[in-house]
Enzyme design. Structure first.
Site, PDB file in Angstrom:
ATOM      1  N   HIS A 346       0.833  -1.203   0.000  1.00 29.86           N
ATOM      2  CA  HIS A 346       0.000   0.000   0.000  1.00 29.86           C
ATOM      3  C   HIS A 346       0.866   1.250   0.000  1.00 29.86           C
ATOM      4  O   HIS A 346       2.052   1.220   0.342  1.00 29.86           O
ATOM      5  CB  HIS A 346      -1.005  -0.020   1.150  1.00 29.86           C
ATOM      6  CG  HIS A 346      -0.476   0.288   2.515  1.00 29.86           C
ATOM      7  ND1 HIS A 346      -0.519   1.547   3.055  1.00 29.86           N
ATOM      8  CD2 HIS A 346       0.081  -0.498   3.471  1.00 29.86           C
ATOM      9  CE1 HIS A 346      -0.031   1.525   4.286  1.00 29.86           C
ATOM     10  NE2 HIS A 346       0.357   0.300   4.560  1.00 29.86           N
ATOM     11  N   GLU A 393      -5.089   1.618   2.887  1.00 32.04           N
ATOM     12  CA  GLU A 393      -4.884   0.448   3.750  1.00 32.04           C
ATOM     13  C   GLU A 393      -4.999   0.838   5.208  1.00 32.04           C
ATOM     14  O   GLU A 393      -5.537   0.070   6.034  1.00 32.04           O
ATOM     15  CB  GLU A 393      -3.506  -0.154   3.467  1.00 32.04           C
ATOM     16  CG  GLU A 393      -3.211  -1.463   4.194  1.00 32.04           C
ATOM     17  CD  GLU A 393      -2.552  -1.291   5.562  1.00 32.04           C
ATOM     18  OE1 GLU A 393      -2.318  -2.298   6.240  1.00 32.04           O
ATOM     19  OE2 GLU A 393      -2.278  -0.133   5.962  1.00 32.04           O
TER      20      GLU A 393
END
Length: 705
Positions: A346, A393
């Site tokens: 991420h 995330e």
């Protein structure tokens, strides 16, 4: 005679031509990938510096600019790269205040709740872009109450308080971060009757232990004003679209419905600094806390309260439907383009994100650039390799979850494996977790790559010598983007990193300066993690037979079942169906390994060779799909999004990995209720997981009953 000689000469000449001009074997490219020829620590350093120049929380313009940088880099590596956006519910702080009223004659204190800029901070010019400290998805409200110190805020900590006669009802709890997920700290506080929660980082855990310890920028430790921010959401993905993708114009739950889901906190909370936490601790009286609840040597004596210190917490958050952006890069396979090996990391960060997550992003871009160098040398993957850079995330694995929910059926039918790297580097020492059929592959990759901190040994040798816990962990926790792949779809997966927990986690001080001085000064650990990550991907993408070993899975399940047997001894629960299913899985693993060997040995027989590619494909599909069989459509009881019956997060620690989670949940319930019906439910969950293991063995066998 002349014809025979000519034919022989032609055959020899043809063979020589093929040998002379045929491309090198895939193993040549794999060795080249991990060589010093292709590795580039300076490039990784540049990527990290560029990505972390500004704070880039999900939904911000700075994070969109970081996405554009990743897209540009992947595109420059001759990949088909694109951005896929989702519209998701994110929260940001609108206002917050915290006041402590102490016993007279001490005056009240209103905390400034600011992380201090240090002298010479190269990021001072953009420090105002760091969001005010907060918990994402925290409940808005104003509360006032006496403070109770609850150690790490675990279930067992509240049990200790009950034994001490301390009533938490109507209080504001003060918990130190460190053992469980912060969302569970808040949830446990609510369950105990608290009206609010404050979470601080103790010097003992993050500040170097107090005393003469220095902190960043002079050392790696958390400064006194530093605050670890983060989410307190207990679900995965956008809270307004549970189970389906947050595409434009989609169906959504209302904010009120989200509040009733059980996945967002029902009491206000706020993260605070170690210095502020210590100030509040000095205001608490009552009984002295246990020795293992105490702080560093020079800290005040910790007492549990309630009070006499009283805090007023006022928090207001704003809820926004924001755009998040996943960046996807694709290298299409030439023989099996419909089989996917996926690498993911991420991009969004609470602040600058040098460790979390952009050490992983820099490593991902390094992998992409090395793969492009392989392509320029003639390499093409057998199967498709997909590089994913996820967004949001930090809020709740949102970007990866939305993408998986949108592409669930395609991913379930075509994905070979998912390889995740989040915080790639925070220090020395290699660590990995995986679904068990990838265990041996991980070890083999670690044996091929040099230890970045000791050139006389491999990563594997360092790994084995330094380990004080199981060599390879499991992926039941919800700590990173592997979660939806494993726990929702049932895709084999692995996660890897150098270091582990680090002091400035989720604070303003997780920046390039910290990485350059303390995390990885020469960026050799970044190079090493990229080597292991990419080598795993190459083996999974290029090997004719998928390198999965289900004997490891059967062995792991046998071990877990033995532990479970000891836990429920004398409760009238039989694990016989589970042990029988595991035995069938072990036999199926042996059978498919033998079939693989037979196909390899049949290469010399022309009649067999013509059908070989069909047999290989069919066998590989069984290896790929067996993990899916461990999932159940109905999911876990009261947690239906989690479909995997072997691994899932602990109910009381979202970061913790639980084996046989349905059984584990049922046992906890039965211990609390101790009724015949509750123990009967335990037996039912044993049957459920037994059936899942049996289904996996049937998939490996590849024959209908």
């Amino acid at each position: 005679m002349y014809k025979t000689t000519a034919a022989t000469f032609l055959a020899i000449a043809t063979s020589f031509f093929i040998l002379l001009f045929s491309p090198p074997p895939k193993s040549y490219y794999h060795s080249l990938f991990i060589s010093n020829t292709l590795a580039d620590n300076a490039s990784i350093s540049h990527h990290l510096y560029t990505l972390t120049r500004r704070p880039h929380v999900a939904g911000s313009q700075a994070n969109a600019e970081a996405a554009a940088y990743v897209l540009s880099t992947l595109s420059s590596c001759n990949m088909k790269a694109h951005i896929i956006s989702y519209e998701v519910l994110l929260t940001y702080p609108a206002s917050r205040s915290l006041t402590l009223t102490r016993s007279p004659p001490e005056p009240p204190i209103t905390f400034d709740l600011k992380q201090e800029i240090y002298e010479g901070d190269p990021y001072a010019d953009v420090a105002n872009e760091v969001l005010p400290t907060f918990h994402a998805y925290a409940k808005s409200g104003s509360i006032t109450g006496p403070v109770v110190y609850v150690n790490y805020g675990r279930v067992e900590d509240y049990e200790t308080l009950i034994e001490m006669g301390v009533n938490v009802t109507g209080t504001v709890v003060l918990a130190r971060y460190g053992r469980i997920y912060r969302g569970d700290i808040v949830m446990n506080a609510f369950d105990a009757g608290a009206i609010g929660a404050l979470v601080y980082t103790d010097r003992k855990d993050y500040g170097g232990g107090g005393g003469d310890a220095k902190w960043f920028p002079d050392d790696k430790w958390m400064p006194p004003s530093a605050v670890q921010v983060g989410t307190v959401y207990n679900g995965s993905g956008d809270p307004t679209t549970p189970g389906w993708a947050s595409t434009e114009g989609c169906e959504r739950l209302s904010v009120e419905e989200v509040g009733r889901s059980g996945d967002v906190p029902l009491i206000p909370s706020l993260p605070i600094s170690g210095a502020d936490g210590e100030t509040i601790l000095r205001s608490i009286g009552g009984q002295i806390a246990k020795d293992d609840w105490q702080g560093s040597k020079d800290a005040p004596t910790y007492k549990v309260g309630p009070g006499p210190g009283v805090v007023n917490l006022d928090y207001n958050g704003k809820e926004v439907i924001a755009t998040i952006q996943n960046v996807i890069g694709v290298i299409e396979g030439i023989e099996e383009p419909d089989r996917f090996v996926i690498l993911g990391n991420h991009r969004d960060a609470w602040t600058f994100g040098a460790v979390d997550p952009n050490s992983g992003t820099a490593a991902l871009l390094e992998v992409a650039q090395r793969l492009w160098k392989l392509q320029r040398n003639g390499w093409r993957p057998r199967r498709t390799i997909i590089l994913c850079n996820w967004d949001a995330e930090e809020y709740g694995l949102t970007g990866s979850t939305e993408w998986i929910e949108e592409n669930r059926e395609l991913l379930a039918s075509r994905t070979v494996a998912y390889l995740n790297v989040d915080c790639a580097v925070s220090g020395a020492g290699f660590h990995a977790a995986a679904t068990p059929q990838l265990d041996e592959l991980l070890k083999q990759a670690a044996q091929q790559v040099q230890d970045p901190d000791n050139s006389s040994q491999t990563i594997y040798e360092q790994w084995v010598r330094s380990i004080d816990s199981p060599l390879i962990g499991r992926l039941g926790g919800a700590g990173s983007d592997y979660a939806a792949f494993v726990q929702h779809v049932g895709v084999p997966a692995a996660d890897m990193l150098f270091g582990g927990g680090y002091p400035v986690y989720h604070s303003m001080y997780d920046d390039y300066v910290w990485m350059e001085n303390f995390g990885d000064p020469m960026f050799h650990r970044h190079v090493a993690v990229a080597s292991v990550w990419g080598l795993l991907a190459l083996w999974l993408a290029d090997e004719e037979f998928l390198p999965f070993d289900y004997h490891s899975y059967a062995f792991e399940l046998q071990k877990i079942a033995k532990d479970l047997e000891n836990e429920i001894s004398g409760k009238g629960i039989t694990l016989s169906p589970l042990f029988k299913s595991i035995e069938k899985l072990s036999k199926a693993a042996s059978k498919i390994n033998n079939q693989k060997k037979e196909i390899k040995e049949a290469k010399g027989w022309p009649s067999m060779w013509r059908n070989k590619h069909v047999k290989v494909r069919e066998l590989n599909d069984r290896l790929m799909m067996a993990e899916r069989a461990f999932t159940d459509h109905d999911g876990l009881l009261r947690r239906p999004w989690y479909k995997h019956l072997i691994y899932a997060p602990s109910r009381h620690n979202d970061y913790g990995s639980t084996s046989f989670p349905g059984v584990d949940d049922a046992i906890e319930n039965a211990k609390n209720l101790n009724t015949a019906e509750s123990w009967h439910l335990v037996q039912h969950e044993v049957w459920r997981v037994s059936r899942a293991v049996r289904h996996a063995s049937l998939v490996l066998n590849g024959e209908l009953t």
